[in-house]
Scaffold this motif. Sequence first.
Motif, PDB file in Angstrom:
ATOM      1  N   GLY E  68       0.900  -1.192   0.018  1.00 31.16           N
ATOM      2  CA  GLY E  68       0.056   0.031  -0.104  1.00 31.16           C
ATOM      3  C   GLY E  68       0.809   1.181   0.133  1.00 31.16           C
ATOM      4  O   GLY E  68       1.965   1.254   0.168  1.00 31.16           O
ATOM      5  N   SER E  69       0.102   2.540  -0.143  1.00 26.78           N
ATOM      6  CA  SER E  69       0.681   3.760  -0.361  1.00 26.78           C
ATOM      7  C   SER E  69       0.043   4.436   0.942  1.00 26.78           C
ATOM      8  O   SER E  69      -1.113   4.664   1.380  1.00 26.78           O
ATOM      9  CB  SER E  69       0.336   4.514  -1.507  1.00 26.78           C
ATOM     10  OG  SER E  69       0.836   3.991  -2.537  1.00 26.78           O
ATOM     11  N   ASN E  83      -6.690  -4.484  -3.295  1.00 16.90           N
ATOM     12  CA  ASN E  83      -7.638  -5.351  -2.957  1.00 16.90           C
ATOM     13  C   ASN E  83      -6.858  -6.724  -2.785  1.00 16.90           C
ATOM     14  O   ASN E  83      -7.004  -7.250  -1.551  1.00 16.90           O
ATOM     15  CB  ASN E  83      -8.653  -5.673  -4.144  1.00 16.90           C
ATOM     16  CG  ASN E  83      -9.571  -6.771  -3.389  1.00 16.90           C
ATOM     17  OD1 ASN E  83     -10.070  -6.832  -2.491  1.00 16.90           O
ATOM     18  ND2 ASN E  83      -9.601  -7.827  -4.512  1.00 16.90           N
ATOM     19  N   GLU E  84      -6.053  -7.177  -3.650  1.00 12.32           N
ATOM     20  CA  GLU E  84      -5.147  -8.419  -3.460  1.00 12.32           C
ATOM     21  C   GLU E  84      -4.188  -8.397  -2.012  1.00 12.32           C
ATOM     22  O   GLU E  84      -3.931  -9.485  -1.687  1.00 12.32           O
ATOM     23  CB  GLU E  84      -4.348  -8.562  -4.536  1.00 12.32           C
ATOM     24  CG  GLU E  84      -3.372  -7.815  -4.978  1.00 12.32           C
ATOM     25  CD  GLU E  84      -2.548  -7.966  -6.370  1.00 12.32           C
ATOM     26  OE1 GLU E  84      -3.236  -8.811  -7.095  1.00 12.32           O
ATOM     27  OE2 GLU E  84      -1.565  -7.574  -6.198  1.00 12.32           O
ATOM     28  N   ASP E  85      -4.090  -7.155  -1.670  1.00 10.52           N
ATOM     29  CA  ASP E  85      -2.817  -7.100  -0.513  1.00 10.52           C
ATOM     30  C   ASP E  85      -3.798  -7.360   1.081  1.00 10.52           C
ATOM     31  O   ASP E  85      -3.268  -7.303   2.021  1.00 10.52           O
ATOM     32  CB  ASP E  85      -2.150  -5.823  -0.294  1.00 10.52           C
ATOM     33  CG  ASP E  85      -1.267  -5.628  -1.395  1.00 10.52           C
ATOM     34  OD1 ASP E  85      -0.613  -6.823  -1.943  1.00 10.52           O
ATOM     35  OD2 ASP E  85      -0.949  -4.671  -2.031  1.00 10.52           O
ATOM     36  N   ILE E  86      -5.253  -7.492   0.966  1.00  5.89           N
ATOM     37  CA  ILE E  86      -6.009  -7.398   2.016  1.00  5.89           C
ATOM     38  C   ILE E  86      -6.309  -9.232   2.140  1.00  5.89           C
ATOM     39  O   ILE E  86      -6.848  -9.761   1.264  1.00  5.89           O
ATOM     40  CB  ILE E  86      -7.249  -6.996   1.907  1.00  5.89           C
ATOM     41  CG1 ILE E  86      -7.044  -5.256   1.785  1.00  5.89           C
ATOM     42  CG2 ILE E  86      -8.091  -7.030   3.269  1.00  5.89           C
ATOM     43  CD1 ILE E  86      -8.242  -4.517   1.964  1.00  5.89           C
TER      44      ILE E  86
ATOM     45  N   ALA F  34      10.224   5.133   5.764  1.00  3.62           N
ATOM     46  CA  ALA F  34      11.002   4.551   4.734  1.00  3.62           C
ATOM     47  C   ALA F  34      10.479   3.322   4.003  1.00  3.62           C
ATOM     48  O   ALA F  34      10.505   2.931   2.903  1.00  3.62           O
ATOM     49  CB  ALA F  34      12.405   4.304   4.999  1.00  3.62           C
ATOM     50  N   GLN F  35       9.673   2.413   5.014  1.00  2.00           N
ATOM     51  CA  GLN F  35       9.303   1.285   4.483  1.00  2.00           C
ATOM     52  C   GLN F  35       8.016   1.116   3.543  1.00  2.00           C
ATOM     53  O   GLN F  35       7.841   0.022   3.135  1.00  2.00           O
ATOM     54  CB  GLN F  35       9.134   0.314   5.775  1.00  2.00           C
ATOM     55  CG  GLN F  35      10.420   0.078   6.417  1.00  2.00           C
ATOM     56  CD  GLN F  35      10.462  -0.811   7.702  1.00  2.00           C
ATOM     57  OE1 GLN F  35       9.599  -0.456   8.629  1.00  2.00           O
ATOM     58  NE2 GLN F  35      11.148  -2.187   7.555  1.00  2.00           N
ATOM     59  N   LYS F  36       7.069   2.183   3.708  1.00  2.00           N
ATOM     60  CA  LYS F  36       5.907   1.827   2.925  1.00  2.00           C
ATOM     61  C   LYS F  36       6.059   3.121   1.572  1.00  2.00           C
ATOM     62  O   LYS F  36       6.761   4.101   2.126  1.00  2.00           O
ATOM     63  CB  LYS F  36       4.762   2.235   3.881  1.00  2.00           C
ATOM     64  CG  LYS F  36       4.410   1.316   4.863  1.00  2.00           C
ATOM     65  CD  LYS F  36       3.041   0.853   4.861  1.00  2.00           C
ATOM     66  CE  LYS F  36       2.797  -0.009   5.963  1.00  2.00           C
ATOM     67  NZ  LYS F  36       1.654  -0.981   5.611  1.00  2.00           N
ATOM     68  N   GLU F  37       5.478   2.676   0.749  1.00  2.00           N
ATOM     69  CA  GLU F  37       5.433   3.676  -0.186  1.00  2.00           C
ATOM     70  C   GLU F  37       4.420   4.852   0.222  1.00  2.00           C
ATOM     71  O   GLU F  37       3.238   4.546   0.735  1.00  2.00           O
ATOM     72  CB  GLU F  37       4.785   3.037  -1.728  1.00  2.00           C
ATOM     73  CG  GLU F  37       4.587   3.778  -2.900  1.00  2.00           C
ATOM     74  CD  GLU F  37       4.100   2.948  -3.881  1.00  2.00           C
ATOM     75  OE1 GLU F  37       4.365   2.781  -4.986  1.00  2.00           O
ATOM     76  OE2 GLU F  37       2.915   2.550  -3.407  1.00  2.00           O
ATOM     77  N   SER F  38       4.708   6.204  -0.423  1.00  2.00           N
ATOM     78  CA  SER F  38       4.005   7.166  -0.019  1.00  2.00           C
ATOM     79  C   SER F  38       3.130   7.557  -1.207  1.00  2.00           C
ATOM     80  O   SER F  38       3.411   7.151  -2.423  1.00  2.00           O
ATOM     81  CB  SER F  38       4.884   8.580   0.465  1.00  2.00           C
ATOM     82  OG  SER F  38       5.257   8.010   1.723  1.00  2.00           O
ATOM     83  N   SER F  39       2.202   8.396  -0.865  1.00  5.09           N
ATOM     84  CA  SER F  39       1.223   9.133  -1.680  1.00  5.09           C
ATOM     85  C   SER F  39       1.574  10.415  -1.968  1.00  5.09           C
ATOM     86  O   SER F  39       1.958  11.150  -1.149  1.00  5.09           O
ATOM     87  CB  SER F  39      -0.216   8.642  -1.500  1.00  5.09           C
ATOM     88  OG  SER F  39      -0.625   9.552  -0.274  1.00  5.09           O
TER      89      SER F  39
END
Lengths: 91, 91, 91, 91, 91, 91, 91
Positions: E68-69, E83-86, F34-39
């Motif tokens: 996710g973002s 959706n597929e990451d849930i 840093a571990q998650k992608e941001s928006s």
Amino acid sequence: MEKNMVKPLGDNVLVELFEKEKQTAQGIYLPDNAQKESSQEGKVIAIGQDEKIEVKKGQKVIFRKFSGSELKISGKNYLILKNEDILAVIG
Amino acid sequence: MEKNMVKPLGDNVLVELFEKEKQTAQGIYLPDNAQKESSQEGKVIAIGQDEKIEVKKGQKVIFRKFSGSELKISGKNYLILKNEDILAVIG
Amino acid sequence: MEKNMVKPLGDNVLVELFEKEKQTAQGIYLPDNAQKESSQEGKVIAIGQDEKIEVKKGQKVIFRKFSGSELKISGKNYLILKNEDILAVIG
Amino acid sequence: MEKNMVKPLGDNVLVELFEKEKQTAQGIYLPDNAQKESSQEGKVIAIGQDEKIEVKKGQKVIFRKFSGSELKISGKNYLILKNEDILAVIG
Amino acid sequence: MEKNMVKPLGDNVLVELFEKEKQTAQGIYLPDNAQKESSQEGKVIAIGQDEKIEVKKGQKVIFRKFSGSELKISGKNYLILKNEDILAVIG
Amino acid sequence: MEKNMVKPLGDNVLVELFEKEKQTAQGIYLPDNAQKESSQEGKVIAIGQDEKIEVKKGQKVIFRKFSGSELKISGKNYLILKNEDILAVIG
Amino acid sequence: MEKNMVKPLGDNVLVELFEKEKQTAQGIYLPDNAQKESSQEGKVIAIGQDEKIEVKKGQKVIFRKFSGSELKISGKNYLILKNEDILAVIG
């Protein structure tokens, strides 16, 4: 072995590489830029039977520089390229 | 075990590698170029049942140099190759 | 747990690995070449229900050397392989 | 939170990991080989609604060792695995 | 900006992350294991219009930890997940 | 060149980036993780003709932070994004 | 060799690169940001026969900066681009 004895399968195309001298005579120079993929020229010797192949025997073609598998016959350099690595026809 | 006992499955093809001496006799030399993938020659011993396979038992073929899984039977080198790694037929 | 208790799912195949001594007796030696993928032999113990599977229980098979997930039952080595990693049947 | 409260979606399967002691009792030992992927055992607690899922609640299963997402409920280890990472049923 | 103003597109799902304190109260702890992917919990705030989406607004869900973002609204942490990451619904 | 002269092709979308000051005013902060992608946020200026595109000219959108190709017109920052990199509409 | 002699195949497009001076005159500058992919401009010289191609000979286009294979004809820089690497038309 003669180059005419090599019969490409499927979507493979046998291409004879142009010598560097020949390329110079044509006025084409590969740009000196490490960030972009370069192209290279050759002549189609034989094609496989895949209908997707758009080139014909004898045509001069431009292909992606580092694609294909090399083959040397009687001292000349050939490449067996996938159809999709051939980018354009010259002439 | 005899080489005739190995029956490839699906799109696999069993190929006997040509000895280097034999390759020289044919006048084919693999070019000395680290930037392009090279090709190698052999003889088809047996094929799987996949309809995509275009080669036949006994044909001399050219394939991508570092493809396939090696197998040694009675001191001779064989490869089990995927159909798509065979690039051309010779002769 | 008995080996007969392991029932592969889908396109998985349970294979018992041949001991090295057995391979020598058969006259098959894996070539000493780091650049090509090697093959390995075993015996099919059980198969999943996927129709693509071409091998049967009891057959001797050749598969890609580093494929599959290992499993040890009563001190013996087994592999659960995908159907596509099995390259040929012997015999 | 109870383990029965976790309802997997799609092709996900909730698996309770077997304790190491339990694995020893079953006579299964993971082989000591860094070159092959190992397998691991557990028990199916709940499954998603994807028709591809071949396992049922309560079955003992073998799955790829480093697959799935971990979850700890009341001190016990669970995994949410994709159906395709489950290789075989035991028993 | 209110969280209700964010309308996910396609197969995206907006999820509010549970605070760590809340997770402790639920008795779920993320295991301390670097070799497996962990899971994380949250609450569905809004969903896109893709029919594949199986979760509903208000449900508590478990998703892959590093998917996710991220998005922060009025000091709270949100994720826009595919959706597929849930992986599962809780409750 | 005016921004209205840029006509995206296929599934491409031209987005004007919001200035940082504007983002602050809206109360949205990118989390420091840093571990998650941001928006990131922006405004749709023009869209390609692909039917999959769900956004319209003038809408405020949230997209994956490091997606798209940058373009600067008259000192302002624009991005040409793929439709799938746009995650949600605001408002 | 004339640029008109190069006939792109399939989904390939021949593009003449704009000189840097020309870009400045148009008021477009590539942003100085290493984290996002930049775009670049050029003029379509010839297209392949793939129906997916949306651009026409003579159009000014924006494409992904490091896509395509370079070609130099009579001292000018050209690129053979895949249709999908062309992001927008200008004008």
